[in-house]
Design an enzyme around this catalytic site. Structure first.
Site, PDB file in Angstrom:
ATOM      1  N   THR A 140      -9.241  28.408  14.017  1.00 31.03           N
ATOM      2  CA  THR A 140      -7.496  27.985  14.346  1.00 31.03           C
ATOM      3  C   THR A 140      -7.337  29.610  15.500  1.00 31.03           C
ATOM      4  O   THR A 140      -7.510  30.484  15.160  1.00 31.03           O
ATOM      5  CB  THR A 140      -6.315  27.607  14.132  1.00 31.03           C
ATOM      6  OG1 THR A 140      -5.088  27.494  15.195  1.00 31.03           O
ATOM      7  CG2 THR A 140      -6.600  29.229  12.608  1.00 31.03           C
ATOM      8  N   ASP A 142      -4.247  31.047  16.195  1.00 23.13           N
ATOM      9  CA  ASP A 142      -3.556  30.788  15.585  1.00 23.13           C
ATOM     10  C   ASP A 142      -2.878  32.094  14.665  1.00 23.13           C
ATOM     11  O   ASP A 142      -2.484  32.481  14.363  1.00 23.13           O
ATOM     12  CB  ASP A 142      -2.422  29.654  15.047  1.00 23.13           C
ATOM     13  CG  ASP A 142      -1.844  29.051  16.178  1.00 23.13           C
ATOM     14  OD1 ASP A 142      -2.104  28.840  17.166  1.00 23.13           O
ATOM     15  OD2 ASP A 142      -2.111  27.611  16.461  1.00 23.13           O
ATOM     16  N   MET A 186       1.282  31.234  23.002  1.00 25.17           N
ATOM     17  CA  MET A 186       0.763  30.074  22.087  1.00 25.17           C
ATOM     18  C   MET A 186       0.730  30.552  20.625  1.00 25.17           C
ATOM     19  O   MET A 186       0.926  31.913  20.671  1.00 25.17           O
ATOM     20  CB  MET A 186       0.152  29.192  22.106  1.00 25.17           C
ATOM     21  CG  MET A 186      -0.362  28.672  23.480  1.00 25.17           C
ATOM     22  SD  MET A 186      -2.344  27.684  23.034  1.00 25.17           S
ATOM     23  CE  MET A 186      -1.919  26.290  23.995  1.00 25.17           C
TER      24      MET A 186
END
Lengths: 406, 406
Positions: A140, A142, A186
């Site tokens: 990911t 993130d 993001m």
């Protein structure tokens, strides 16, 4: 020794490293004597349900190309598996396909939601006494998975973000006029990607000058004060801001444009644009906002070599451990030291990973909530090191693509 | 032989290739026996007016780094020179500085507005009988200069745009659902940059599926029909659209957010966002818009080698011709053939270049106004070929920076 077949799928949102993990799984699958055929599931668990399974043999000699190809070679899905009690027939279908293809090893490369799938499937297999190793391989951009030092895909995204901010700093510094550049990055709940903008700083440029993360409440009045103060001693102010910043009430700053996806995630856009209008109104100098958008997660042409190599190794490790008999685990890496940078590979029980989110520790954010600390920089720095040699053809990166027909 | 000094400045908006042209000017300046000292003007003609002149000798051995550094090493300005009749004192000041630094060669690297400066200064020099060669070196990502086959900076922007669209196609193709991706590309009046998105097409991906340029009136009803038709036979539709598309009345589609800069240029933002909301309302599938924004013009890490080499050569040519006695010209390149790609260098009189804009020929746009023709592809293809070897340090591109103190 009875040979069994291997099946691998990819799920969730794209990263630059998820095909590197796939290449690692495939490489070990082809290599291990315990593994017979190596299959891929198209579009993750949906491909299993729809029996959309393809033989990976034709790609055996193309793993180097696969390693630097962005996004999911096998396609993805955002399919949330129901609880076994509520969707018995779905589980039966999946295990019917496992049985038909004699799958003894199933690997699922993905993030939080994919680890939830690994948790449920491995639990179900145990319950029905089905002999299969079901393993997760993390990814990911993130960087918000528990039980792992950092996630594959994050380092390449961080490298893209930091490089882009450095290039935009060159673009911004040329005029003798006051201006503000706001870069929206993001990250709904975790600020790791936005924090990585700090790596753009070098001996001649200290951009980004302000960094705002979702882990600290965002006060628009304080933000305007911060920008004003920066403009007092420099002409150009560059701000890195997470799409997911929230006010003291926990409301997204860009609340007017939020939507909710099927996992209940709030999807945002417009934080940068909103701050742009705030600065224009309050200060009146030239302001521009840039949303880095999806290129953060798919710009393979500037992938981090550290990231790609680790992603591939996490894929290999998962296969090795599965063949040794482990199941219900996710391959992980643990950092041994920052400098020299060293990691160790091991397996983590899935239960501690699924549906959890790792956020930035408060002590890695400065007190004013507009910058990160040296500890954060030491953590991030090794992750963007090294460049992959991406092949080019006709002036464009040459990637690998799985035809829709397969 | 009496030696004279050389002065060079940069002006207008950034490109990836403008420092390559600077490196070419400097290289020849250091090399030619007719040139004594080599100076740079900080922030273009403003640096001349403010006598902000720096000695370029310290950078003699760093031209390779300079060549791949984005934006303007010497800084830029957007200063429009008045007519000599209206700003006599400004011209006097400029020539006073030329005289003080014994400048016999002045080079101005820039676009339309910078060529206007070259035109006015060379005219004034002739009028007052001042012995100086004043030459333009072209640049602009927009590719809208007359008298030149294509402009330095355009090829690298085109390479960035095409590579980004290919990477976003990989990012988009992974889900089994209908979706539309709208990519907004720079270009107020000329669609060259948006047209270059066509180079993203390869044997497995035909994205972008629709291309809209400012050279054809844009009809929103037709646009929705186009998208609907594409969605009938594919799941993901990728649209490349110029920020400068206008309706049949000549009004910008994003008119609500337009501003006007000091040259009278209309500055736009929001075309993609506007089309995103149109598609959401009319069709209702998943839609995302991405604005490539300033990275189009500063992403040196993916520069086109063809572009950088040509930009450097145009700088060298300008110095050679100036030393031979030419003035009031812009160095240009003419294409000899597409395949094999060959260009020739020569000089063009400035009067035919300044304040004009080269648009895409109508015959290079398809009849429906939503794609480009094979002629356009043959024209564009050679310009993105080859990759520069950009040095990296600590995981980031290593660029050259001129300290504010100089």
């Amino acid at each position: 020794m009875k040979k069994k077949n291997l099946l691998v799928g990819q799920s969730g949102g794209p990263t630059v490293a998820i095909n590197a993990s796939l290449s690692g799984v495939l490489e070990m699958g082809f290599e291990m004597p315990e593994v017979d055929k190596v299959y891929g599931a198209r579009n993750g668990i949906q491909g299993v349900l729809e029996e959309h399974i393809c033989d990976m043999e034709p790609y055996k000699n193309r793993l180097a190309e696969l390693q630097v190809t962005p996004s999911m070679f096998l396609g993805s899905c955002r399919y949330k598996l129901p609880e076994p009690s509520e969707g018995q027939e779905i589980y039966e279908k999946i295990f019917e396909v496992f049985s038909k293809y004699q799958i003894g090893y199933f690997f699922y490369i993905g993030g939080n939601d994919s680890m939830d799938t690994v948790l449920k499937l491995s639990g179900y297999a145990e319950k029905i006494g089905y002999d299969i190793a079901i393993m997760g391989v993390p990814k990911t951009i993130d960087n918000d998975l528990m039980e792992i030092d950092h996630t594959p895909g994050f380092g390449s995204a961080a490298k893209y973000i930091a490089s882009s901010i450095l290039e935009m700093a060159h673009d911004t510094y040329i005029y003798q006029m006051k201006s503000v550049l706001i870069v929206e990055i993001m990250g709904r709940n975790a600020g790791w990607l936005t924090a990585s903008s700090v790596l753009a700083r070098n001996e001649y440029s200290d951009a980004p000058h302000l960094i705002y993360l979702p882990e600290k409440p965002f006060r628009t009045s304080q933000f305007i004060l911060d920008v004003r103060r920066e403009l007092e001693h420099r002409d150009q102010v560059i701000v890195a801001v997470s799409e997911g910043i929230r006010d003291t009430e926990g409301m997204y700053i860009s609340a007017q444009s939020s939507r909710v996806d099927q996992f209940g995630h709030v999807m945002l856009s417009g934080t940068g644009k909103y701050l742009e209008s705030l600065v224009t109104d309050a200060i009146g100098c030239k302001v521009r906002s840039v949303e880095l958008n999806v290129l953060q997660r798919c710009a393979s042409h500037i992938a981090s070599k550290t990231d790609i190599q680790e992603a591939a190794q996490l894929g290999r490790e998962a296969v090795k451990r599965a063949v040794e008999g482990q199941t219900g685990c996710m391959s992980r890496l643990t950092r041994v030291s920052d400098d020299p940078y060293m990691v160790e590979y091991s397996m983590a029980p899935i239960a501690r990973i699924a549906n959890e989110e790792k956020k930035i520790p408060q002590e890695w954010i400065n007190e004013a909530g507009n910058d990160v600390t040296e500890d954060m920089i030491s953590y991030l720095k090794p992750l963007i090191q090294g460049e992959m040699s991406v092949p080019y053809e006709n002036g464009l990166p040459k990637y690998l693509y799985l035809s829709q027909k397969e």
